[in-house]
Motif scaffolding. Structure first.
Motif, mmCIF file in Angstrom:
data_model
loop_
_atom_site.group_PDB
_atom_site.id
_atom_site.type_symbol
_atom_site.label_atom_id
_atom_site.label_comp_id
_atom_site.label_asym_id
_atom_site.label_seq_id
_atom_site.Cartn_x
_atom_site.Cartn_y
_atom_site.Cartn_z
ATOM 1 N N GLY A 56 0.807 -1.370 0.032
ATOM 2 C CA GLY A 56 -0.034 0.063 0.095
ATOM 3 C C GLY A 56 0.906 1.416 -0.046
ATOM 4 N N CYS A 76 8.357 -0.242 -8.091
ATOM 5 C CA CYS A 76 8.028 0.271 -6.992
ATOM 6 C C CYS A 76 9.221 0.771 -6.039
ATOM 7 C CB CYS A 76 7.086 -0.539 -6.127
ATOM 8 S SG CYS A 76 6.679 -0.030 -4.508
ATOM 9 N N HIS A 79 9.908 -1.809 -2.130
ATOM 10 C CA HIS A 79 10.309 -3.038 -2.244
ATOM 11 C C HIS A 79 10.590 -3.656 -3.665
ATOM 12 C CE1 HIS A 79 7.587 -2.797 1.273
ATOM 13 N NE2 HIS A 79 8.663 -2.699 1.836
ATOM 14 N N ALA A 81 8.910 -4.288 -6.539
ATOM 15 C CA ALA A 81 8.020 -4.829 -7.428
ATOM 16 C C ALA A 81 8.057 -4.026 -8.918
ATOM 17 C CB ALA A 81 6.592 -4.867 -6.735
ATOM 18 N N PRO A 94 7.405 -8.833 -4.750
ATOM 19 C CA PRO A 94 6.628 -9.650 -3.925
ATOM 20 C C PRO A 94 5.060 -9.759 -3.933
ATOM 21 C CG PRO A 94 7.493 -7.172 -3.180
ATOM 22 C CD PRO A 94 8.064 -7.515 -4.263
#
Ligand code: FES
Length: 118
Positions: A56, A76, A79, A81, A94
């Motif tokens: 989120g 992103c 992390h 993605a 992830p």
């Protein structure tokens, strides 16, 4: 001259988005003010909520600063993605298999519009 469309909100001038690049804009989705990520490809602009389906978080590392991989995916900043810039699907990381929430955009008279109804 085009007839104004009451069901669309102007977000940004097309020329303010580098071809092949991103911009951040604020739009009203279902009554909520949301941050959006916009991606330009020629005269076409696609957009999604600036919310990663993994945890989120915002996708940008600073307001309006988005990462693009060498493979041409949106990455992103939290992390890592990676998301397809065609359909918003997460292709690695992830939340692989999940997807960004697309928002309905169109380009007219050099402006990018968010459809707010209909
Ligand atoms: S919040 Fe985007 S990869 Fe974790």
């Amino acid at each position: 001259m085009s007839v104004p469309d009451a069901s669309a909100t102007a977000l940004i001038a097309l020329e303010r988005i580098v071809d092949g690049g991103f911009a951040e804009a604020e739009g009203c989705i279902d009554g909520d003010h949301e941050s959006l990520v916009l991606y330009r490809e020629g005269d076409d602009v696609r957009g999604w909520l600036n919310i990663c389906p993994h945890a989120g978080r915002r996708l940008d590392w600073a307001p309006g600063q988005f990462l693009k991989s060498k493979a041409g995916e949106l990455v992103c900043a939290a992390h890592g993605a990676s998301f397809s810039l065609v359909d918003g699907n997460c292709v690695a990381g992830p939340c692989k298999g999940d997807r960004l929430r697309a928002v309905p955009l169109h380009v007219r008279d050099g402006q990018v519009f968010l459809r707010t109804s209909g």
